[in-house]
Design a protein around this motif. Sequence first.
Motif, PDB file in Angstrom:
ATOM      1  N   ALA A   1     -23.219 -34.041 -25.133  1.00 44.55           N
ATOM      2  CA  ALA A   1     -24.071 -34.355 -23.984  1.00 44.55           C
ATOM      3  C   ALA A   1     -25.536 -34.444 -24.381  1.00 44.55           C
ATOM      4  CB  ALA A   1     -23.876 -33.306 -22.887  1.00 44.55           C
ATOM      5  N   ILE A   2     -25.960 -33.553 -25.269  1.00 38.14           N
ATOM      6  CA  ILE A   2     -27.346 -33.589 -25.749  1.00 38.14           C
ATOM      7  C   ILE A   2     -27.600 -34.886 -26.497  1.00 38.14           C
ATOM      8  CG2 ILE A   2     -28.984 -32.528 -27.362  1.00 38.14           C
ATOM      9  CD1 ILE A   2     -27.690 -29.791 -26.585  1.00 38.14           C
ATOM     10  N   VAL A   3     -26.688 -35.254 -27.384  1.00 29.55           N
ATOM     11  CA  VAL A   3     -26.851 -36.494 -28.154  1.00 29.55           C
ATOM     12  C   VAL A   3     -26.848 -37.708 -27.214  1.00 29.55           C
ATOM     13  CG1 VAL A   3     -25.820 -37.977 -29.923  1.00 29.55           C
ATOM     14  CG2 VAL A   3     -25.921 -35.496 -30.273  1.00 29.55           C
TER      15      VAL A   3
ATOM     16  N   ILE B   1     -29.195 -31.943 -32.677  1.00 33.26           N
ATOM     17  CA  ILE B   1     -30.441 -32.500 -33.208  1.00 33.26           C
ATOM     18  C   ILE B   1     -30.200 -33.186 -34.543  1.00 33.26           C
ATOM     19  CG2 ILE B   1     -32.743 -31.901 -34.073  1.00 33.26           C
ATOM     20  CD1 ILE B   1     -32.762 -29.670 -31.878  1.00 33.26           C
ATOM     21  N   SER B   2     -29.317 -32.603 -35.377  1.00 36.33           N
ATOM     22  CA  SER B   2     -29.029 -33.239 -36.668  1.00 36.33           C
ATOM     23  C   SER B   2     -28.361 -34.592 -36.477  1.00 36.33           C
ATOM     24  CB  SER B   2     -28.164 -32.332 -37.544  1.00 36.33           C
ATOM     25  OG  SER B   2     -26.814 -32.358 -37.135  1.00 36.33           O
ATOM     26  N   LEU B   3     -27.620 -34.752 -35.391  1.00 40.09           N
ATOM     27  CA  LEU B   3     -26.948 -36.027 -35.106  1.00 40.09           C
ATOM     28  C   LEU B   3     -27.830 -36.986 -34.317  1.00 40.09           C
ATOM     29  CD1 LEU B   3     -23.460 -34.648 -34.071  1.00 40.09           C
ATOM     30  CD2 LEU B   3     -23.990 -35.929 -36.141  1.00 40.09           C
TER      31      LEU B   3
ATOM     32  N   MET C   1     -34.607 -37.596 -30.060  1.00 37.86           N
ATOM     33  CA  MET C   1     -34.158 -37.695 -28.663  1.00 37.86           C
ATOM     34  C   MET C   1     -33.302 -36.479 -28.302  1.00 37.86           C
ATOM     35  SD  MET C   1     -33.760 -41.817 -28.021  1.00 37.86           S
ATOM     36  CE  MET C   1     -32.047 -41.824 -28.366  1.00 37.86           C
ATOM     37  N   ALA C   2     -32.452 -36.039 -29.209  1.00 35.60           N
ATOM     38  CA  ALA C   2     -31.653 -34.836 -28.959  1.00 35.60           C
ATOM     39  C   ALA C   2     -32.544 -33.595 -28.945  1.00 35.60           C
ATOM     40  CB  ALA C   2     -30.550 -34.699 -30.001  1.00 35.60           C
ATOM     41  N   ALA C   3     -33.576 -33.589 -29.777  1.00 36.03           N
ATOM     42  CA  ALA C   3     -34.509 -32.464 -29.779  1.00 36.03           C
ATOM     43  C   ALA C   3     -35.181 -32.344 -28.412  1.00 36.03           C
ATOM     44  CB  ALA C   3     -35.551 -32.632 -30.880  1.00 36.03           C
TER      45      ALA C   3
ATOM     46  N   GLU D   1     -33.916 -33.338 -25.537  1.00 35.06           N
ATOM     47  CA  GLU D   1     -32.915 -32.868 -24.571  1.00 35.06           C
ATOM     48  C   GLU D   1     -32.612 -31.385 -24.752  1.00 35.06           C
ATOM     49  OE1 GLU D   1     -31.931 -34.420 -21.925  1.00 35.06           O
ATOM     50  OE2 GLU D   1     -32.952 -36.264 -22.500  1.00 35.06           O
ATOM     51  N   THR D   2     -32.779 -30.892 -25.974  1.00 38.08           N
ATOM     52  CA  THR D   2     -32.560 -29.472 -26.237  1.00 38.08           C
ATOM     53  C   THR D   2     -33.555 -28.611 -25.453  1.00 38.08           C
ATOM     54  OG1 THR D   2     -31.514 -29.844 -28.371  1.00 38.08           O
ATOM     55  CG2 THR D   2     -32.579 -27.725 -28.077  1.00 38.08           C
ATOM     56  N   THR D   3     -34.721 -29.156 -25.157  1.00 38.71           N
ATOM     57  CA  THR D   3     -35.683 -28.376 -24.359  1.00 38.71           C
ATOM     58  C   THR D   3     -35.118 -28.063 -22.977  1.00 38.71           C
ATOM     59  OG1 THR D   3     -36.879 -30.318 -23.486  1.00 38.71           O
ATOM     60  CG2 THR D   3     -37.648 -29.382 -25.586  1.00 38.71           C
ATOM     61  N   ARG D   4     -34.244 -28.929 -22.468  1.00 39.21           N
ATOM     62  CA  ARG D   4     -33.585 -28.673 -21.180  1.00 39.21           C
ATOM     63  C   ARG D   4     -32.665 -27.452 -21.296  1.00 39.21           C
ATOM     64  NH1 ARG D   4     -33.485 -31.783 -17.061  1.00 39.21           N
ATOM     65  NH2 ARG D   4     -34.090 -33.662 -18.176  1.00 39.21           N
ATOM     66  N   VAL D   5     -31.975 -27.328 -22.416  1.00 41.61           N
ATOM     67  CA  VAL D   5     -31.095 -26.175 -22.655  1.00 41.61           C
ATOM     68  C   VAL D   5     -31.932 -24.904 -22.739  1.00 41.61           C
ATOM     69  CG1 VAL D   5     -29.465 -25.109 -24.267  1.00 41.61           C
ATOM     70  CG2 VAL D   5     -29.331 -27.574 -23.811  1.00 41.61           C
ATOM     71  N   VAL D   6     -33.031 -24.957 -23.473  1.00 40.39           N
ATOM     72  CA  VAL D   6     -33.902 -23.787 -23.612  1.00 40.39           C
ATOM     73  C   VAL D   6     -34.420 -23.352 -22.246  1.00 40.39           C
ATOM     74  CG1 VAL D   6     -36.078 -22.940 -24.597  1.00 40.39           C
ATOM     75  CG2 VAL D   6     -34.505 -24.285 -26.006  1.00 40.39           C
ATOM     76  N   ALA D   7     -34.876 -24.297 -21.442  1.00 37.22           N
ATOM     77  CA  ALA D   7     -35.376 -23.963 -20.102  1.00 37.22           C
ATOM     78  C   ALA D   7     -34.268 -23.349 -19.245  1.00 37.22           C
ATOM     79  CB  ALA D   7     -35.954 -25.205 -19.426  1.00 37.22           C
ATOM     80  N   TYR D   8     -33.073 -23.911 -19.314  1.00 39.17           N
ATOM     81  CA  TYR D   8     -31.944 -23.392 -18.542  1.00 39.17           C
ATOM     82  C   TYR D   8     -31.609 -21.966 -18.966  1.00 39.17           C
ATOM     83  CZ  TYR D   8     -27.245 -23.312 -16.440  1.00 39.17           C
ATOM     84  OH  TYR D   8     -26.126 -22.977 -15.717  1.00 39.17           O
TER      85      TYR D   8
END
Length: 116
Positions: free
Chosen positions: A55-57, A89-91, A95-97, A99-106
């Motif tokens: 989903a992040i990718v 992020i490696s994949l 752009m995935a990095a 989206e990862t900020t959304r995970v951190v905020a959650y």
Amino acid sequence: MENQIALHERIHELFARYLDAMPGLDEAYHTMTSEAYKGGALDGKTKRLMAMTAAIVAGCRGCILFQTGEALALGASADEILEACAVAISLGGTMAAAETTRVVAYLEERGVLPSA
């Protein structure tokens, strides 16, 4: 950034309304996802972490929040979730990095990861 918990709840509410209007699809959708995420050779938590990574990718904000929540419900730790984000992020690169900020905020909003 908007409140991730509120966004997750609103997306869930709207999708539930959609499925209510499509009863045949509702049954098929729940049957397929129940089968896909049940434990087998891989446990459910691992499958949810895999789905969160995809989903992040893909950049699907609703999927990111839903799969992160499901992984937490199945016992995933913040460290496991953040490691899965590293794979995304490696994949998916920058752009995935993002989206990862959304995970951190959650995770911060859920009290699973201390806020900075």
